[in-house]
Structures are given as C-alpha cells and as structure tokens.
Write a protein that holds these residues in place. Structure first.
Motif, PDB file in Angstrom:
ATOM      1  N   HIS A 274      36.698  31.379 -72.199  1.00  0.00           N
ATOM      2  CA  HIS A 274      37.555  31.516 -70.782  1.00  0.00           C
ATOM      3  C   HIS A 274      36.859  31.884 -69.667  1.00  0.00           C
ATOM      4  O   HIS A 274      37.004  31.244 -68.667  1.00  0.00           O
ATOM      5  CB  HIS A 274      38.524  32.776 -71.066  1.00  0.00           C
ATOM      6  CG  HIS A 274      39.823  32.427 -71.923  1.00  0.00           C
ATOM      7  ND1 HIS A 274      40.623  30.948 -71.931  1.00  0.00           N
ATOM      8  CD2 HIS A 274      40.446  32.885 -72.834  1.00  0.00           C
ATOM      9  CE1 HIS A 274      41.419  31.134 -72.911  1.00  0.00           C
ATOM     10  NE2 HIS A 274      41.391  32.070 -73.350  1.00  0.00           N
TER      11      HIS A 274
ATOM     12  N   SER B 220      40.904  30.199 -66.649  1.00  0.00           N
ATOM     13  CA  SER B 220      41.323  29.702 -67.973  1.00  0.00           C
ATOM     14  C   SER B 220      41.998  30.704 -68.824  1.00  0.00           C
ATOM     15  O   SER B 220      41.477  31.888 -68.829  1.00  0.00           O
ATOM     16  CB  SER B 220      40.017  29.158 -68.543  1.00  0.00           C
ATOM     17  OG  SER B 220      40.318  29.066 -70.141  1.00  0.00           O
ATOM     18  N   GLY B 221      43.049  30.312 -69.368  1.00  0.00           N
ATOM     19  CA  GLY B 221      43.592  31.305 -70.472  1.00  0.00           C
ATOM     20  C   GLY B 221      44.597  32.279 -69.502  1.00  0.00           C
ATOM     21  O   GLY B 221      45.315  32.932 -70.339  1.00  0.00           O
TER      22      GLY B 221
ATOM     23  N   SER C 142      36.475  29.289 -66.597  1.00  0.00           N
ATOM     24  CA  SER C 142      36.990  29.560 -65.190  1.00  0.00           C
ATOM     25  C   SER C 142      35.937  29.498 -64.336  1.00  0.00           C
ATOM     26  O   SER C 142      36.345  28.833 -63.359  1.00  0.00           O
ATOM     27  CB  SER C 142      37.418  31.085 -65.278  1.00  0.00           C
ATOM     28  OG  SER C 142      38.384  31.343 -66.285  1.00  0.00           O
TER      29      SER C 142
ATOM     30  N   GLU D  34      49.396  37.113 -75.383  1.00  0.00           N
ATOM     31  CA  GLU D  34      48.894  37.524 -73.931  1.00  0.00           C
ATOM     32  C   GLU D  34      48.864  38.830 -73.543  1.00  0.00           C
ATOM     33  O   GLU D  34      49.789  39.610 -73.611  1.00  0.00           O
ATOM     34  CB  GLU D  34      50.096  36.630 -73.128  1.00  0.00           C
ATOM     35  CG  GLU D  34      50.404  35.240 -73.212  1.00  0.00           C
ATOM     36  CD  GLU D  34      51.737  34.733 -72.854  1.00  0.00           C
ATOM     37  OE1 GLU D  34      51.514  34.538 -71.488  1.00  0.00           O
ATOM     38  OE2 GLU D  34      52.641  34.723 -73.182  1.00  0.00           O
TER      39      GLU D  34
ATOM     40  N   ALA E  27      36.366  34.070 -77.836  1.00  0.00           N
ATOM     41  CA  ALA E  27      37.500  33.247 -77.115  1.00  0.00           C
ATOM     42  C   ALA E  27      37.380  33.685 -75.475  1.00  0.00           C
ATOM     43  O   ALA E  27      37.192  33.004 -74.721  1.00  0.00           O
ATOM     44  CB  ALA E  27      38.609  33.935 -77.707  1.00  0.00           C
TER      45      ALA E  27
ATOM     46  N   THR F 277      47.626  33.489 -67.871  1.00  0.00           N
ATOM     47  CA  THR F 277      49.056  32.880 -67.848  1.00  0.00           C
ATOM     48  C   THR F 277      49.810  33.408 -66.741  1.00  0.00           C
ATOM     49  O   THR F 277      51.070  33.019 -66.252  1.00  0.00           O
ATOM     50  CB  THR F 277      49.816  33.070 -69.018  1.00  0.00           C
ATOM     51  OG1 THR F 277      49.768  34.329 -69.510  1.00  0.00           O
ATOM     52  CG2 THR F 277      49.298  32.087 -70.209  1.00  0.00           C
TER      53      THR F 277
ATOM     54  N   ILE G 285      46.417  37.265 -69.866  1.00  0.00           N
ATOM     55  CA  ILE G 285      45.555  36.143 -70.372  1.00  0.00           C
ATOM     56  C   ILE G 285      45.826  36.027 -71.886  1.00  0.00           C
ATOM     57  O   ILE G 285      45.975  36.923 -72.616  1.00  0.00           O
ATOM     58  CB  ILE G 285      43.970  36.516 -70.038  1.00  0.00           C
ATOM     59  CG1 ILE G 285      42.999  35.458 -70.488  1.00  0.00           C
ATOM     60  CG2 ILE G 285      43.792  37.965 -70.711  1.00  0.00           C
ATOM     61  CD1 ILE G 285      41.591  35.549 -69.745  1.00  0.00           C
ATOM     62  N   ARG G 286      45.959  34.615 -72.203  1.00  0.00           N
ATOM     63  CA  ARG G 286      45.946  34.379 -73.490  1.00  0.00           C
ATOM     64  C   ARG G 286      44.832  34.528 -74.639  1.00  0.00           C
ATOM     65  O   ARG G 286      43.874  34.035 -74.183  1.00  0.00           O
ATOM     66  CB  ARG G 286      46.669  32.901 -73.921  1.00  0.00           C
ATOM     67  CG  ARG G 286      46.847  32.710 -75.348  1.00  0.00           C
ATOM     68  CD  ARG G 286      47.796  31.436 -75.319  1.00  0.00           C
ATOM     69  NE  ARG G 286      49.153  31.834 -75.082  1.00  0.00           N
ATOM     70  CZ  ARG G 286      50.124  32.365 -75.926  1.00  0.00           C
ATOM     71  NH1 ARG G 286      49.734  32.884 -76.970  1.00  0.00           N
ATOM     72  NH2 ARG G 286      51.323  32.270 -75.505  1.00  0.00           N
ATOM     73  N   VAL G 287      44.940  35.419 -75.468  1.00  0.00           N
ATOM     74  CA  VAL G 287      43.854  35.740 -76.179  1.00  0.00           C
ATOM     75  C   VAL G 287      44.289  35.778 -77.893  1.00  0.00           C
ATOM     76  O   VAL G 287      45.046  36.859 -78.096  1.00  0.00           O
ATOM     77  CB  VAL G 287      43.066  36.923 -76.187  1.00  0.00           C
ATOM     78  CG1 VAL G 287      41.549  37.004 -76.852  1.00  0.00           C
ATOM     79  CG2 VAL G 287      42.431  37.059 -74.679  1.00  0.00           C
TER      80      VAL G 287
END
Lengths: 161, 330
Positions: A131, A31-32, A135, A60, A127, A34, A54-56
């Motif tokens: 993730h 998860s998250g 995941s 990213e 967050a 990219t 990873i998008r946080v």
C-alpha cells in the motif's frame, strides 16, 4: 512494526507539499485507504484530525488520527487518537532543482495484544508495504501530472500575453 | 431475563438448589423394618438432595449470572487487545470480506439483522464483529444476541466481553434504548444448522420478533447478508425431529440436534463441543437501512415487512452466491 518507503518526484518541494497538505487528495493517491475525512473544525495543519481507514486483510483498520507535527514544506506527522495504534510521517526533501524526495513512514501495532499482536503485525506488513509503495507511485504520478498541467497553463498564459 | 430465570427455576426443579423439608418421592410412612428402611432411605435422599444443592447451587447461580444481561460486561479494551488475534483468524483462515459497512448509520442506534451460518462457531459473526469494531472503533457500543446455551458454554464469559447477551426482547430493547448497535439473527439455531445444500437460503423460520423490536425502539433495520459460513462444515440435517423426541425444544429451547460431518469428530451430533471449521471464504454485505415506519407506515403489517426484509436479503445472498465460483475457495 515500522515500515517506510520513499520515492523521487520531478516537481518542486512546494508543489509536493501543497498536494500532501490537502486532505481531499488522500483518497485519490493513498492505496488501500477507504476513508480520510476531517473530524473537527480544523481542516488542515497542526492539530487537524481525520477519521481514516485502510483496508488490510479482512478489515478496514484505522480510527481517529491527529497531526502532531507540521513543519511547512518538510515534515508532517500524525498519531492515532482512537483505534489501532499508528504513527505516520511524510518527509519532503528537495534533492535538486525541481526534484523532491518524499518518504512515507508508518508504524503500527496494538498495545497489549501480546504474541498475537506481534504475529498480526508481521502478517500485515507485506500488504501494508505494498500500500505504501503504491501510494508513493500514485503520488508521484499525480503530482508530476499536476506539474505538467500548471506549466502548460503558464505557457498558455505567457503566449496569450 | 425471563429466559434466565426460567432456566434457573428449571434447574432448581430438577433438584439443584432445592432443599426444603417437604416429603420427597422416597418418603414412605409405616411401622417396623420396612418403616425403618424407609426412614433411612428418606434420610439418605434428603442428604443427597442437600449435597446436590450445595454442589449445584453455585453452578446454577453462575449460570443465572451468565444469562443475566449486564451491558457493562462489554469490555472495549479487551476487544481492542484481541483485535489482532481476531484479525488473524478472519484474514488468514476465513479470508473475510465485509462490504458496505458505510450503510450502517453512525450516529444512532441500529438493529442489524443477519442470516446465520456455520453451526455453533458462527464464523460469519467473528468476521463481522471484527469488521464492525475496526470500522466504527471499539468505543461504539455493539451488542449481539445469542442463545442461552451459547452464553452458558465455557466460551460464554469471553463472548460477554464482546457484548454478547442472552437473546430476549427485553435485553434487545434495553441495548437499543441505550443507543447501541445490536446484531440479531432471527433464524437462530434453526438457520445456523441448515443443511449445506441450503447454504444460499435465508431462513428465519417465520420469526418476526425483530420487526416488533425495531418498531418498539424506533430504529432502522440494517440487513447483513453473509455467505460461506455454511461451508465450514458439512451440515447434513438439523435433526429437529430428534430434538423433539428428546424434548430439547421444551427443556433447552433447542429446536434442533444438528448432524454434520466435521473435524475432528467426523460425525458430529449436536455440535456441543464445537468443531474445527473448514477454511471457507466468508463474504458479508451490509445493505441500506430499512426504516419501517417510513416505508410501511405507522402501523405496518408485520407479514409484509417480514417478506420485504427476507426478500432483499435473499436477493443479496443470491448475488453473493452467483459471485462464488468454488466452494470453500470462494
């Protein structure tokens, strides 16, 4: 800052390990994340490098990572080469026949960032924890689905024979 | 470089650092008391000029240093150590979102052309710089062009560490030839201070220098479109007429003297001291690269390229504006 989540999967340790060892799977269950693509000649195993993001929050984050520990079927760990400091570890343990416990540990930070760094680590923690949890849930779903598919395939082959 | 030397020379012309023995405007020749008084006056004027020269000289030198591009001033370690602070600001205050950074070519120099919003604080640049630095890593050379006054301000030293250099064609070309990614805002001070009711409008004021730059350096243009920055303050007027009346366009290359309602000043004229930006959500979208020679031939009409670039940016800005349900909240 160090985070950790674990889950039990109804599948063999080998199947879970094989799923985790395949880099193309990461974009499907992490998860998250990219980006997770091999960087270098080695595609998997000790010394394999990946470009991961990873998008946080507003960005990213990630960078180049390298797998520095690889004990088949039990442990694999990575550390960052460039980008935000990070260490990650998969621990795969058999708890019963065809039941496997998977733990994902993730530590991150920016050395030298001072108070803002500490604050950012804490603000990002919820967050990132979400993730990690998501995941593992997606990993469980995908591996168990894979397990059912392979069992069905075996049954079909046995009945055909 | 031309900008730097022009500004420094202008400062010298105003008496700073200029202490030759040529007769000044106070020199009066003639005998008697008047002559003596005139002599004293001239001496005092020369002494005053000398003192002003001693005081202002280092200031001018410092200013000249700041406006001279030294690409080595960009400090990847500094950027990396400050990523958390920038991330906090961009994530919590502006709820920044940058989409499609994958459209930026990874292995070659590139000219990033953005629309500019948010007054002198330019929150869209903060959000984009963070996103770029984390996506490609602080190791990738990334420079931004800025107005001389921005670099001459107290924040100038920090901005230089982020790779901000004084806006000039030479600096830009040098950065691109060194293989860097370069962010330019053709609309500059004109666009960044547009009234809030024009916030969803791309306005480069007909400035086409970026096209010549991309052609000279042989690099693609990657449009970067942002929305939300113009909601961080209530911009009422560019004040371009006032700027002309005060001669700011000639003396400081400032086409505007913006008037806005902003915290903590309430009425903010000039925005020279900055302001506290309202927490508007900033959304940025990176569009696919435009290779000018491939799309428009070896010797393209700049007007046609300009129309194309601004049109695709405006279309993107329109769709971002349509997504936005409420001001500030996004």
């Amino acid at each position: 800052m160090r985070l950790g989540e674990s889950i039990e999967i109804t599948a063999s340790q080998q199947l879970v390990w094989d799923y985790l060892a395949e880099p193309t799977n990461y974009l499907h269950f992490m998860s998250g994340v990219t980006r997770w693509e091999p960087a270098g000649d080695r595609r998997s195993g000790l010394g394999a490098r990946y470009r991961m993001l990873i998008r946080v929050g507003a960005a990213e984050v990630g960078g180049l990572i390298e797998f520095v520990e690889w004990r088949p079927c039990t442990d694999m760990a990575w550390t960052s080469v460039t980008g935000v400091d990070q260490r990650g570890r998969w621990r795969v343990r058999e708890v019963a026949s065809r039941r496997t416990r998977v733990e994902l540990r993730y530590a991150y930070g920016v050395a030298g960032a001072g108070v803002a760094g500490l604050l950012a680590e804490r603000v990002a923690a919820p967050a990132l924890s979400r993730h990690l949890r998501r995941s593992l849930q997606q990993l469980k779903r995908q591996v168990e689905h894979e397990q059912l598919r392979s069992e069905a395939k075996r049954r079909r082959e046995a009945s055909a024979a | 470089m031309a900008d730097a030397s022009t500004l420094a020379e202008r400062a010298r012309g105003n008496g700073a650092g200029d202490h030759d023995d040529s007769p000044g405007p106070f020199t009066v020749s003639g005998p008697g008391v008047l002559g003596a008084l005139a002599g004293i006056g001239a001496g005092a004027a020369r002494a005053g000029q000398a003192i002003a020269g001693r005081v202002a000289g280092p200031v001018v030198e410092g200013l000249r240093d700041r406006l001279t591009a030294d690409f080595d001033d960009r400090d990847p370690d500094y950027i990396r150590e400050n990523l958390p602070l920038t991330w906090l600001l961009a994530s919590l205050w502006f709820r920044g979102e940058v989409r499609n950074l994958g459209n930026v070519p990874e292995d070659r120099p590139v000219l990033l052309v953005g629309n500019h919003s948010g007054g002198n604080l330019t929150p869209d640049t903060i959000v984009f710089t963070l996103a770029f630095s984390t996506y490609f890593g602080v190791e990738r050379p990334f420079y931004q062009l800025a107005h001389n006054l921005v670099l001459a301000s107290p924040a100038g030293q920090i901005l230089r560490k982020y790779g901000t250099v004084a806006a000039s064609h030479e600096h830009a070309k040098e950065a691109l030839e060194a293989g860097a990614a370069l962010l330019v805002y053709p609309g500059g001070d004109w666009e960044v201070h547009r009234p809030f009711w024009e916030s969803d409008r791309v306005d480069f004021a007909g400035r086409k220098g970026f096209i010549r730059l991309a052609l000279d350096a042989g690099v693609p243009i990657v449009p970067v479109v942002s929305i939300g920055g113009q909601e961080t303050s209530l911009f009422l007027s560019r004040g371009d007429r006032i700027a002309r009346v005060f001669g700011l366009d000639r003396t400081l290359r400032l086409k505007v003297l913006p008037i806005s309602l902003a915290l903590p000043w309430v009425i903010n004229i000039g925005d020279f001291l900055g302001h506290v930006p309202l927490p508007a959500k900033i959304t940025t979208e990176v569009l696919p690269p435009i290779n000018i020679t491939e799309q428009f031939g070896e010797d393209p009409d700049h007007e046609v390229v300009y129309e194309h670039v601004t049109r695709v940016m405006q279309e993107c800005l329109d769709s971002l504006a349509a997504e936005r349900r409420y001001p500030l909240i996004g």
